[in-house]
Design a protein around this motif. Structure first.
Motif, PDB file in Angstrom:
ATOM      1  N   TYR A  55     -21.227 -20.694  72.744  1.00 41.99           N
ATOM      2  CA  TYR A  55     -20.136 -20.279  73.634  1.00 41.99           C
ATOM      3  C   TYR A  55     -19.612 -21.461  74.443  1.00 41.99           C
ATOM      4  CZ  TYR A  55     -17.479 -17.912  77.225  1.00 41.99           C
ATOM      5  OH  TYR A  55     -16.456 -17.526  78.067  1.00 41.99           O
ATOM      6  N   LYS A  56     -20.542 -22.346  74.820  1.00 44.47           N
ATOM      7  CA  LYS A  56     -20.153 -23.456  75.701  1.00 44.47           C
ATOM      8  C   LYS A  56     -19.139 -24.399  75.064  1.00 44.47           C
ATOM      9  CE  LYS A  56     -24.708 -23.229  77.742  1.00 44.47           C
ATOM     10  NZ  LYS A  56     -26.026 -23.857  77.857  1.00 44.47           N
ATOM     11  N   VAL A  57     -19.139 -24.459  73.736  1.00 41.65           N
ATOM     12  CA  VAL A  57     -18.178 -25.377  73.105  1.00 41.65           C
ATOM     13  C   VAL A  57     -16.877 -24.684  72.702  1.00 41.65           C
ATOM     14  CG1 VAL A  57     -19.836 -27.098  72.317  1.00 41.65           C
ATOM     15  CG2 VAL A  57     -19.295 -25.163  70.840  1.00 41.65           C
ATOM     16  N   THR A  58     -16.749 -23.398  73.080  1.00 38.04           N
ATOM     17  CA  THR A  58     -15.468 -22.745  72.778  1.00 38.04           C
ATOM     18  C   THR A  58     -14.346 -23.429  73.577  1.00 38.04           C
ATOM     19  OG1 THR A  58     -15.952 -21.043  74.412  1.00 38.04           O
ATOM     20  CG2 THR A  58     -16.380 -20.481  72.113  1.00 38.04           C
ATOM     21  N   PHE A  59     -14.719 -24.125  74.661  1.00 40.29           N
ATOM     22  CA  PHE A  59     -13.708 -24.882  75.418  1.00 40.29           C
ATOM     23  C   PHE A  59     -13.014 -25.903  74.512  1.00 40.29           C
ATOM     24  CE2 PHE A  59     -16.322 -23.767  79.239  1.00 40.29           C
ATOM     25  CZ  PHE A  59     -15.319 -23.137  79.945  1.00 40.29           C
ATOM     26  N   LEU A  60     -13.811 -26.546  73.667  1.00 37.89           N
ATOM     27  CA  LEU A  60     -13.245 -27.582  72.806  1.00 37.89           C
ATOM     28  C   LEU A  60     -12.223 -26.966  71.840  1.00 37.89           C
ATOM     29  CD1 LEU A  60     -13.198 -30.528  71.902  1.00 37.89           C
ATOM     30  CD2 LEU A  60     -15.225 -30.073  70.490  1.00 37.89           C
ATOM     31  N   LYS A  61     -12.629 -25.859  71.263  1.00 37.74           N
ATOM     32  CA  LYS A  61     -11.739 -25.165  70.323  1.00 37.74           C
ATOM     33  C   LYS A  61     -10.457 -24.712  71.050  1.00 37.74           C
ATOM     34  CE  LYS A  61     -12.490 -22.196  66.384  1.00 37.74           C
ATOM     35  NZ  LYS A  61     -13.400 -21.354  65.649  1.00 37.74           N
ATOM     36  N   ASP A  62     -10.665 -24.211  72.249  1.00 33.40           N
ATOM     37  CA  ASP A  62      -9.569 -23.683  73.052  1.00 33.40           C
ATOM     38  C   ASP A  62      -8.561 -24.789  73.419  1.00 33.40           C
ATOM     39  OD1 ASP A  62      -8.534 -21.418  74.249  1.00 33.40           O
ATOM     40  OD2 ASP A  62      -9.318 -21.985  76.222  1.00 33.40           O
ATOM     41  N   ILE A  63      -9.094 -25.933  73.836  1.00 30.42           N
ATOM     42  CA  ILE A  63      -8.212 -27.051  74.231  1.00 30.42           C
ATOM     43  C   ILE A  63      -7.386 -27.515  73.029  1.00 30.42           C
ATOM     44  CG2 ILE A  63      -8.159 -29.467  75.014  1.00 30.42           C
ATOM     45  CD1 ILE A  63     -10.690 -28.815  76.687  1.00 30.42           C
ATOM     46  N   LEU A 104     -23.593 -32.794  70.963  1.00 31.54           N
ATOM     47  CA  LEU A 104     -22.607 -33.847  70.653  1.00 31.54           C
ATOM     48  C   LEU A 104     -21.201 -33.397  71.067  1.00 31.54           C
ATOM     49  CD1 LEU A 104     -23.490 -35.516  67.221  1.00 31.54           C
ATOM     50  CD2 LEU A 104     -23.883 -36.356  69.531  1.00 31.54           C
ATOM     51  N   MET A 105     -20.932 -32.105  70.881  1.00 31.45           N
ATOM     52  CA  MET A 105     -19.604 -31.609  71.255  1.00 31.45           C
ATOM     53  C   MET A 105     -19.465 -31.513  72.775  1.00 31.45           C
ATOM     54  SD  MET A 105     -18.481 -29.014  68.241  1.00 31.45           S
ATOM     55  CE  MET A 105     -19.995 -28.117  67.932  1.00 31.45           C
ATOM     56  N   ILE A 106     -20.564 -31.156  73.448  1.00 30.28           N
ATOM     57  CA  ILE A 106     -20.537 -31.151  74.924  1.00 30.28           C
ATOM     58  C   ILE A 106     -20.320 -32.596  75.403  1.00 30.28           C
ATOM     59  CG2 ILE A 106     -21.918 -30.766  77.015  1.00 30.28           C
ATOM     60  CD1 ILE A 106     -21.557 -28.078  75.955  1.00 30.28           C
ATOM     61  N   GLY A 107     -20.956 -33.528  74.720  1.00 34.94           N
ATOM     62  CA  GLY A 107     -20.785 -34.943  75.062  1.00 34.94           C
ATOM     63  C   GLY A 107     -19.328 -35.373  74.911  1.00 34.94           C
ATOM     64  N   LEU A 108     -18.686 -34.863  73.860  1.00 31.74           N
ATOM     65  CA  LEU A 108     -17.267 -35.195  73.656  1.00 31.74           C
ATOM     66  C   LEU A 108     -16.428 -34.644  74.813  1.00 31.74           C
ATOM     67  CD1 LEU A 108     -15.010 -36.342  71.837  1.00 31.74           C
ATOM     68  CD2 LEU A 108     -14.950 -34.141  70.666  1.00 31.74           C
TER      69      LEU A 108
END
Ligand code: SF4
Ligand code: SF4
Length: 249
Positions: A55-63, A104-108
């Motif tokens: 769920y935490k990386v849905t931000f990346l998808k959303d952006i 890694l995606m949170i790091g991005l």
């Protein structure tokens, strides 16, 4: 009204970094939640679904879906998640059947925020120190060498003949420390010197930048500074011709 952030700036940052691996991970996540129980933030927060790693990386998808059109209020939510709800331990990646590496995606996302000037103030200050002095505590070369000499004097009272060798070419081990040691805990350096002395090890410490083995820039996703910190250590090891680098951090 919440402040707008340049969508172009966000996309200019993300596009070249969205490699095939990141794109694949975002697309193949089956939302099975097998990673949930692996995350200590999820377990420590009454199994809050918002703490599930995927769920935490849905931000990346959303952006990406919004083509970078997000405001500062939105980025504050991203900040709260990537700094306060994940410590990049990578445990979830070990349990995901697809090997999706959430950290890694949170790091991005942390890197993206840093590129926009958003990061914890303490980390930003440490990065300035690395850039100016090569260490996170802004210890000058003069103070560093003075501290080592003083540590040697103090410790040699207890163990006759003890040396803290500085810039010894061809030593077997180059020892590095956390920059907080010369600043606040020089006794740690003295204790290690005693161990090396009693063990009869051939060791040295570099006088120039490269002796601080912390890398707080990495936690901010400031890869340029993070790389420079590591390069400094390699450079010193090369110059001194040591066989090993001991990292205590
Ligand atoms: S990241 Fe992996 S384990 Fe977690 S929900 Fe997606 S597919 Fe399942
Ligand atoms: S990497 Fe982040 S999301 Fe994954 S288990 Fe560790 S803290 Fe949780």
């Amino acid at each position: 009204m919440s402040e707008e952030i340049s969508a172009k700036k966000i996309m200019d940052f993300l596009k070249p970094r969205m490699n095939a691996r990141f794109k694949t991970w975002l697309n193949i996540c089956a939302h099975c939640a097998l990673c949930a129980d692996t995350c200590h933030f999820y377990l420590a927060n009454d199994r809050d679904p918002k703490m599930i790693p995927a769920y935490k990386v849905t931000f990346l998808k959303d952006i990406l879906r919004k083509k970078g059109k997000v405001d500062r209020e939105y980025l504050q939510k991203v900040y709260d998640t990537v700094y306060h709800e994940c410590n990049l331990c990578r445990r979830c990646a070990l349990f995901c059947p697809f090997g999706i590496d959430i950290a890694l995606m949170i790091g991005l996302l942390r890197s993206l925020l840093f590129s926009l000037g958003i990061a914890p103030e303490g980390l930003k200050a440490a990065i300035e120190n690395y850039r100016a002095t090569g260490n996170q505590m802004a210890v000058s070369e003069e103070d560093w060498v003075d501290t080592l000499e003083w540590c040697e004097e103090e410790t040699a009272d207890e163990l006759v003949g003890l040396k803290i060798p500085i810039d010894k070419k061809g030593a077997k081990i180059m020892y590095t420390v956390n920059a907080r040691e010369p600043k606040f805990y020089p006794q740690d350096i003295m204790e290690v010197a005693k161990i090396f002395h009693v063990a009869g090890e051939d060791w040295t410490l570099p006088s120039k930048e490269g002796w601080d083995d912390t890398n707080l820039a990495m936690f901010c996703g400031d890869m340029e500074t993070a790389r420079k910190v590591v390069e400094n250590t390699f450079k010193r090891a090369d110059e001194l011709g040591v066989q090993q680098v001991a990292v205590t951090e």
